[in-house]
Scaffold this active site. Sequence first.
Site, PDB file in Angstrom:
ATOM      1  N   GLU A 283      13.443  10.510 -15.471  1.00 30.12           N
ATOM      2  CA  GLU A 283      14.142  11.279 -14.679  1.00 30.12           C
ATOM      3  C   GLU A 283      13.778  11.677 -13.812  1.00 30.12           C
ATOM      4  OE1 GLU A 283      17.028  11.618 -19.148  1.00 30.12           O
ATOM      5  OE2 GLU A 283      14.449  11.855 -18.356  1.00 30.12           O
ATOM      6  N   ASP A 326     -15.114   3.367  12.055  1.00 33.64           N
ATOM      7  CA  ASP A 326     -16.022   3.107  13.544  1.00 33.64           C
ATOM      8  C   ASP A 326     -17.669   4.190  12.757  1.00 33.64           C
ATOM      9  OD1 ASP A 326     -17.349   1.524  15.529  1.00 33.64           O
ATOM     10  OD2 ASP A 326     -15.507   2.485  16.599  1.00 33.64           O
ATOM     11  N   ASP A 561      -8.984   5.430  16.432  1.00 32.91           N
ATOM     12  CA  ASP A 561      -8.666   6.652  17.278  1.00 32.91           C
ATOM     13  C   ASP A 561      -7.472   5.969  18.438  1.00 32.91           C
ATOM     14  OD1 ASP A 561     -10.883   5.210  17.668  1.00 32.91           O
ATOM     15  OD2 ASP A 561     -12.213   7.168  18.344  1.00 32.91           O
ATOM     16  N   ASP A 565      -6.707  -0.297  16.897  1.00 32.98           N
ATOM     17  CA  ASP A 565      -6.722   0.172  15.755  1.00 32.98           C
ATOM     18  C   ASP A 565      -5.328   0.323  15.802  1.00 32.98           C
ATOM     19  OD1 ASP A 565      -9.337   0.397  16.184  1.00 32.98           O
ATOM     20  OD2 ASP A 565      -9.413   2.308  16.740  1.00 32.98           O
ATOM     21  N   ASN A 632      10.150   7.634 -29.201  1.00 36.75           N
ATOM     22  CA  ASN A 632      11.968   8.047 -29.588  1.00 36.75           C
ATOM     23  C   ASN A 632      12.632   7.411 -29.640  1.00 36.75           C
ATOM     24  OD1 ASN A 632      10.786  10.614 -29.571  1.00 36.75           O
ATOM     25  ND2 ASN A 632      11.379  11.332 -27.976  1.00 36.75           N
ATOM     26  N   ASN A 657      16.175  16.265 -23.883  1.00 36.09           N
ATOM     27  CA  ASN A 657      15.955  15.211 -22.543  1.00 36.09           C
ATOM     28  C   ASN A 657      15.733  16.107 -21.803  1.00 36.09           C
ATOM     29  OD1 ASN A 657      15.093  12.491 -23.483  1.00 36.09           O
ATOM     30  ND2 ASN A 657      17.554  11.503 -22.587  1.00 36.09           N
ATOM     31  N   ASP A 661      12.250  17.806 -20.221  1.00 36.25           N
ATOM     32  CA  ASP A 661      11.942  17.761 -18.815  1.00 36.25           C
ATOM     33  C   ASP A 661      11.531  18.747 -18.437  1.00 36.25           C
ATOM     34  OD1 ASP A 661      12.261  14.867 -18.438  1.00 36.25           O
ATOM     35  OD2 ASP A 661      14.677  14.399 -18.186  1.00 36.25           O
TER      36      ASP A 661
END
Length: 822
Positions: A283, A326, A561, A565, A632, A657, A661
């Site tokens: 989560e 380049d 640049d 490109d 688990n 949990n 967490d």
Amino acid sequence: MDSETGEGTSLQVLRRLGSGPRGLTGAEAAARLTEYGENTLPRQRTAPWPLRVARGLRDPFTAVLLCLGLVSAAVASWGTAAVILALVAVSCGLRVSGEHRADRSLSALRELVAGTATVLRRGDEDAPVREIPVSELVPGDVIRLGPGDMVPADVRLLRSRGLTVHQAALTGESAPVAKEAADAGTPAAESHLCFQGSGVATGSATAVVLATGPRTRLAAAQGALRRGEASAFDRSVHGISWVLIRFMLLTPPLVLMANAALRGRGLETLPFAVAVAVGLTPEMLPVIVTTCLARGAALLARTHAVIVRRLPALHDLGAVDVLCVDKTGTLTQDRPVVERALDTAGRDDPDVLRWAAVNAWWTLQLAELPSPDALDEALLEAAGPAGEEEDGVDAVPFDPVRRISTAVVRGTPGTHTLVVKGAVDDVLDRCATDAAEGARLRALAAREAEAGLRLLAVATAERPARTRAYTPADERGLTFRGFVTFRDAPAPTAAEALRELADLGVTVKVLTGDHPATAARVCRDLGLDPAAVHARCTPEDKARLVTGLRAAGHTVGFLGDGVNDVPALRAADVGIAPRGAVDVARETADVVLTDRDDTDLTAIGHAITTGRHSSGNIASYLRVTLSSNLGNVLAMLAAGLLLPFLPMLPAQVLVQNLCFDTAQLAFAYDRPGADALRRPAVLRPRAFLRFITGFGVLNAVADLATFGVLALALRGPDALDDRTVFHSAWFTENLLTQALVMVLLRTGRGLAEGRAPGPVVRAAALLAVAGLLLPPSPLGGALGMTALPLAYYLLLAVVLALYALALTAIRVRHDRHDRRQP
């Protein structure tokens, strides 16, 4: 169509366009404006916010979280539902804000188009030349260009005089590029074409419009800007998400069917089944990912002035194993230096350098040029004051047609000396040499060019002194003196930066429009394999090479640049723009380098290391949470088959949990070991599946061993019927094993690495304390738990010690196997 590409002679192009040297009539222009539309870049319709949010929900992991949140709300688990739905909102918000930034980059292209243009109108005697809005230009219009003008469309030159244009908006080149009109019978080349978005630096020209609006090169770049494939981060998260989806879709039905078939329980086990599925879900992944990447991006901006415009790009940087750059401005300083001065036999001759410097000095002084070009500046720096010692008389400056320049200085009494330098062929064509000698000198020049050097030829001539001005007609019957060769000056820290990138496992490839020999020479000077060079690259070539590398399984970074490109910047997993890039390149890029002190490669090296730091922490979180959660879930499924009651109450699962967490937020502040920074940080779904399966099964074995401990320690086998004791014991064991996993499965870190305990070790210690103290506490009683006897803790310590040894042994074996992988 041919007229749009400018193929053929000028007369053929005009005829195909239905135009002429004096342009179109007003009526013809009006009709074509109706046919072709306005000369404006196409605007992309901006999606409304609700649609963008809906697109964000298409992400598989976000969709799974949303479904679990809705199911949690349906079974009245309001706390779980609120947390999950809040994470869904955060994920969608990040995606929508990223799309908004991409839309802004399109607007930068439109600012490159000028407001008005000077156009010729045939048949209008009162105003044959007029100013009209650029939006009203059409193919076939004949326009005039002068210094300071923006090129308003893609055009073919009909006449030109000393024309040079700035193409930085298209190519990123800092120096003006010479352009010239083709002869009446000569087919067009790139030097005869100018493109929308360029700016006139010097000279003047008359040109015919080839393409307008959506048919210009600038519009093609904009089209490439809107396209793009999933980045390395997106691919990794999607792959891992689908692995989780399979587990999560399978788990609740298994729990329900097992309990219904073996224990006769029905829908009353639904809250427990949902809690188990939620337990398998990471989560906190959006929070961990956002925190890791945001901290890394802030660190880069603060310490190295590297701006990360799209947070997932920091992960992509950490995963980069091929970097495309380049040559000019990255490996070199965009500044040539004199290598040698050679006489006609190819021997070193300082007198040739002196004559070249005389030309450079007096052309600069007498032609009133604003500043020397790059080659003249290199000559003056190499020769010192030698050029100033002569007495200048006159100068004929360089122009792109002659490709030479001439300085006139006083010679012996009554004579003037013409000093000419320029392109080899153009100088030799004006020398009094026979065909055999000319061929020999051209062969000598070709050998030097093949070695990656640029050349200027130098010649002189004696003329009677005069007061009349000198002209290009006087550049004849010259005596050839020799050549001056130049090489590109390597960037001061480029060699060291390339070695550091190699140590990081990053292969550098050079994509350049330069001559292959020139690029290969620079690579050899810097210790880079010349095989890494792809020379004479067009914008399409760059994008195709980047796409091919990605298709081969590489994570590709591209440093660009210019507008040309943009396709490659979008094709790469992560686009990088240097400080001097044009606006549209900076807006398109995921990462922008802004430090004036660090070179581009050095800054990229810092960014890659920071990206791997963040990615290592994300990988640690995923390894730990998925393997622990899978263990688990497997243990809960086994317990559901063995026990006459639920192995853990839904509220206990969710509290466990929550504790786990919360402790894992420490991964956002951890520092991975050196081993994690030496290789690209790639999240491979199959490798993750093998990892979490192996360690998940080991975790489940530890849980099952706990069942045996309960049978031995708690008043014999009948104690397994004591639901409260079982729930309390397993709750404690789960948090203790999770604390061990947090410490032992971190990416690139061993248990003994580092002297001071880091944030993860401290968080794991707090998690273990929570596992020991929660069951006997009042909160534990409210959750249906109780205190445990001392014998349980003693036996549990043995189980945990054996689990830690097995975990360490398998981890060492896994790391050895992982290091052998490419």
